[in-house]
Write an enzyme that holds these catalytic residues in place. Structure first.
Site, PDB file in Angstrom:
ATOM      1  N   ARG A  50      -2.251  -6.157  -7.937  1.00 61.32           N
ATOM      2  CA  ARG A  50      -1.102  -7.035  -7.725  1.00 61.32           C
ATOM      3  C   ARG A  50      -1.011  -8.180  -8.724  1.00 61.32           C
ATOM      4  O   ARG A  50       0.054  -8.703  -8.983  1.00 61.32           O
ATOM      5  CB  ARG A  50      -1.162  -7.620  -6.307  1.00 61.32           C
ATOM      6  N   HIS A  97       0.832  -1.209   0.000  1.00 64.21           N
ATOM      7  CA  HIS A  97       0.000   0.000   0.000  1.00 64.21           C
ATOM      8  C   HIS A  97       0.866   1.259   0.000  1.00 64.21           C
ATOM      9  O   HIS A  97       0.614   2.203  -0.734  1.00 64.21           O
ATOM     10  CB  HIS A  97      -0.895   0.047   1.253  1.00 64.21           C
ATOM     11  N   LYS A 130     -16.470  -7.337  12.873  1.00 60.39           N
ATOM     12  CA  LYS A 130     -15.885  -8.193  13.910  1.00 60.39           C
ATOM     13  C   LYS A 130     -14.690  -8.972  13.388  1.00 60.39           C
ATOM     14  O   LYS A 130     -13.830  -9.385  14.141  1.00 60.39           O
ATOM     15  CB  LYS A 130     -16.948  -9.175  14.404  1.00 60.39           C
ATOM     16  N   SER A 181      -2.844  -7.663   3.176  1.00 58.13           N
ATOM     17  CA  SER A 181      -3.061  -7.544   4.624  1.00 58.13           C
ATOM     18  C   SER A 181      -3.315  -8.929   5.233  1.00 58.13           C
ATOM     19  O   SER A 181      -2.818  -9.243   6.311  1.00 58.13           O
ATOM     20  CB  SER A 181      -4.240  -6.618   4.907  1.00 58.13           C
TER      21      SER A 181
END
Lengths: 162, 162, 162, 162, 162, 162
Positions: free
Chosen positions: A90, A17, A41, A128
C-alpha cells in the site's frame, strides 16, 4: 500451471485485500488465500470466522481457495505446489517490511518467489486495523470491506458496547 | 500460459537484471525482455548493441525473448499477449518511482498487471549508470555484468580515453 | 481573513492540482494559484497558456485568483497578504522535497507558513510530466486533466507528430 | 472565521508541540488543542494532568483552547465548528502514518481537511516518548519541554526511583 | 587513540552485527560492543547468555571488548573514553530511527558523535527478531548467526516445543 | 592514526558542510576535505575558487587538509592513507543515495569504510543548490554559509544581474 499463494492475517478481509485477490485470480491459474499464524488473543475474529468471511467474499472466483496454516509461508507454498508468494503493498512502509520478509523467505527456500502488487489507490489507507478502529466508533465501513464483513463488525462492536 | 514482459533500458544489461530474468524464466511460461524508448544521444550503447548483449546473456534461457519497442509498455504487453509487466526493485526510491508508474499503466490498460520482484541483495547497488561510472575509471566490472558486457564496456571506455 | 497561495509550475494544471484548489477554496477566504519561475525552453506551455487554462479550470471558484510571478514565493505571499503557502503532497518523495523547501522558506520569511495537503488517492500518480508523457502517445488524458487541458494537449502533440 | 483542531496525545506536551501551537495560533482564528483517546495504563500522565500542563504552556495564546475528547477527530471538529485538522510532521515516518490517517479521516467526513506543518528542525527528534526516556534517566529536559512539564517529569521519575 | 562503542540488544548477536564489529575493529583502536538496557521478560536470552555468545563470536578480535550497561549510551561512552557511538544501518527504516536517536544523543552530550555504517547487503534482512522467528520453526540459521548462537537457538526452541 | 576523507562538490561549501568538518576534526587524527570530479560547465565556482573558500573556512582547524581529485574516492583514500570515507546525511533521500554509493565503494575497495554522520538539524535544508538559489534572488545567505562564501556569492549574482 502457475499457482500463487496470497498470505495475510485477514482479521478481517478488506476491500483492499479483495482487490488484490480478484486481480490475482485473473493472472494466475490457482490462487490460495491463506491465513498464517497461530490464533492470538489480540485478534478480533477467530481463524474460523476469518475463513468463513473469506469464503463468502471470494465465492465468485472459481480458482481461489481459502485456507489457514501455522507453517512457514514457503513450506506451505511448496506443499500446495505454488512457486509464487503474492503480497499487496500500500505504501513505502509496507514495501520496507515486505522486501525484508521477501529476502528472509528467499533464504528459507529460493524456489519460491515473492511478487508484489500495489493496492489500488482508493484502498491505500484501508488496513484491517483501520477498519476495526472505525467500526469500533460504530461508523459505516461499507465502502471499505465486503458486505458480510461489515455485518459481522457491526455486531461485534455492538456487543462490546453493551 | 502466463506471459510476462520485463522492461528496461538495459544500457547495458547488468547482473541485477539477469538475476531478475533468470528467476522470471522459472516462474512464467514466456518472458519478453524488452527495451523501451527511442534511441537517445545520452545512451552509451545503441539499441542494436543492447539487443545483442541481452541475447548473449540470456541464450541459456529457452523461454526468454529479447525485443525492443517504442510503444507504450501496456500496448506492447497486449500485442505479445502478456498480462504481466514485471519490474525489479532495488530499494525504496525504486519502489516509489515504480508504484507511480504502475498506477499510470493501470490507468492506461487495467488488463495488464504490474508485478514487482526485489533484486537480490548483492545486486542492490548495481544500476546501469553505476556500472558505466565504474567502467569509465577503467575498473573491473566483471562481478557486476555478464562477461560479454564487461568486454564491450572496456573497449568503449578505452576508445574514449584515446 | 485567511489568504493562501498555492504555488506550482502547472505545465499543465491536472485534476490533482484542481482537487487541491477546490478543497483550499472551501477552507480559506482567498486562494492565489500562482505559477512561479521564469519561462523555460523545456516547458510545453507558455506562461500565458498556463494562466488561461488555470482560469478556465477554476472559473467556478469565486475566491480563487490565478497569477504568475518570478519572485521568491515568500515575497509574493507577503505582497498579496497571504500568511499560508499551500503545497499538495502525493507521496513520500514529494514530502521529502517539500519539507526541505518549507524549511528554506521559513529561513527566508518566518511570517509565512507552509501547509501541506495530501492529494486524493486517485490522483496520486498524476503529475504534469506523466500527463504529458501519456498525451505524447496520443492516449486519452480526459480523466487526468480538465477538459480544456485535454484539448490543448491533444492539439500540441498532433502538431509534433506531423 | 477559520477554526483548526490540533490533536495529539500530549503525554506530555513538548516544545515541538508548542512550536506548532504558537505558529497555528498566528495563522488561524481559533485553535483547539485536543487530547484524543481513552485514558490508558501505559500513559505517564492522566488526562487531567495533561490538560493542566497544556493550559499553563499555552496561557499566553488567547485564541488557543485546550480540550479532551473520546470522539473520532472528525466528529469533534464538526462539533466545535472546525474545518481544519492540523498535524505536525517531524520526519518521513510521521508523514507516512499521518497521510494514511488523513485519508481515513477524509473517508469519515470529507468536510474536514487535514493540514500538515513541519516541526522546526531543532525539535525534529523531540517526541513525548523520547522526552520521557531521557527524563527517566534523571537528565535535564528543560530545552525539550515547557518549564512546567520539566518540573512534573522530574518529580514523577524521582518517585519511581524511590 | 580512537575508541568506539557499538551498542545493541544482541538478543542474539547475528552475522550482521559481527560484520559491523569486524569492520569496526579494523578502523578503530578499541571497540566496545555493549548491551544496553535492563533485562526484560520479552528477551529470549539473559544478559549473561548474550555476553557469553558475544565473547565467543568476537574472540578472534583483540581490540574488541564485550560489556553490558544500564546507563545512557552517551554516559557509557564518556566512562570508557569513547568519542564515537557506532550504529549499523540495514535500510531506510533503520536510518529514520537511528538519526532521531543520534540527535537525542547529541542533545545529551555533544562530545560523543554517532557514526553509521551500512550493513553488508547479504545481511540486510538479518535482524535478531527474524533469526528467532526462523529458529522457532526449527529451521537452519547457520548462515545468519555465528555457530555458537545457532547451537543455543536450536536448544532453546527444542525445549519450547516439548 | 585514523585518517578520514570527507568528499563533496563544495560548490560552494556551506555551514552544513562546515559543521561536519568541525565535528570530524575532533574525532579523527587527520581529515582530508576533498573535491571530487572534473570541472563542469554547470558549476558556479571553479575548482580553484572552491579550494580557496574551503581553505579560508577551515583555517582554524589544524588537522584539516583541503584537496581536489579526479580519481575514484577509494583510490584517493588509499593514496593519502585514509581508511574512512566520511559522508554527511541530511535526510532519507540522502541516505538512500549514499548507502548505494557506499556499497559501490566497498565493491571497488573493501579496505575503505564509508561512515555517515547526520547533519545538525538546523542545517538539514542547507544544500549548495538551495544556497545558490537563494543567493540568486539577492537574499542574505549569511546564516547558511561561511562569511567568505556569502561575499563571493553576492558578487557572482550581482554580476549575473547586470
Amino acid at each position: 500451471m502457475v499457482k500463487a499463494v496470497y498470505s495475510g492475517t485477514f482479521d478481517p478481509v478488506t476491500n483492499g485485500h479483495l482487490d488484490i485477490i480478484e486481480r490475482a485470480s485473473k493472472m494466475f491459474d490457482e490462487v490460495y488465500v491463506t491465513i498464517f499464524g497461530h490464533p492470538t488473543k489480540t485478534a478480533l475474529l477467530t481463524i474460523e470466522e476469518r475463513i468463513d468471511l473469506l469464503n463468502i467474499a471470494t465465492k465468485h472466483l472459481d480458482n481461489v481457495h481459502v485456507d489457514a496454516s501455522t507453517s512457514l509461508a514457503v513450506d506451505y507454498c511448496r506443499k500446495v505446489g505454488a512457486t509464487i508468494l503474492l503480497r499487496g503493498i500500500r505504501n513505502t512502509s509496507d514495501y520496507e517490511y515486505e522486501s525484508n520478509m521477501a529476502y528472509a523467505n528467499r533464504y528459507l527456500d529460493s524456489s519460491v518467489e515473492t511478487l508484489f502488487m500495489v493496492t489500488s489507490p482508493e484502498f491505500a489507507f484501508v488496513s484491517s486495523s483501520r477498519v476495526k478502529e472505525i467500526a469500533s466508533f460504530h461508523r459505516d465501513v461499507n465502502d471499505l470491506v465486503p458486505a458480510c464483513v461489515a455485518g459481522v463488525l457491526k455486531k461485534k462492536y455492538e456487543e462490546k458496547s453493551l
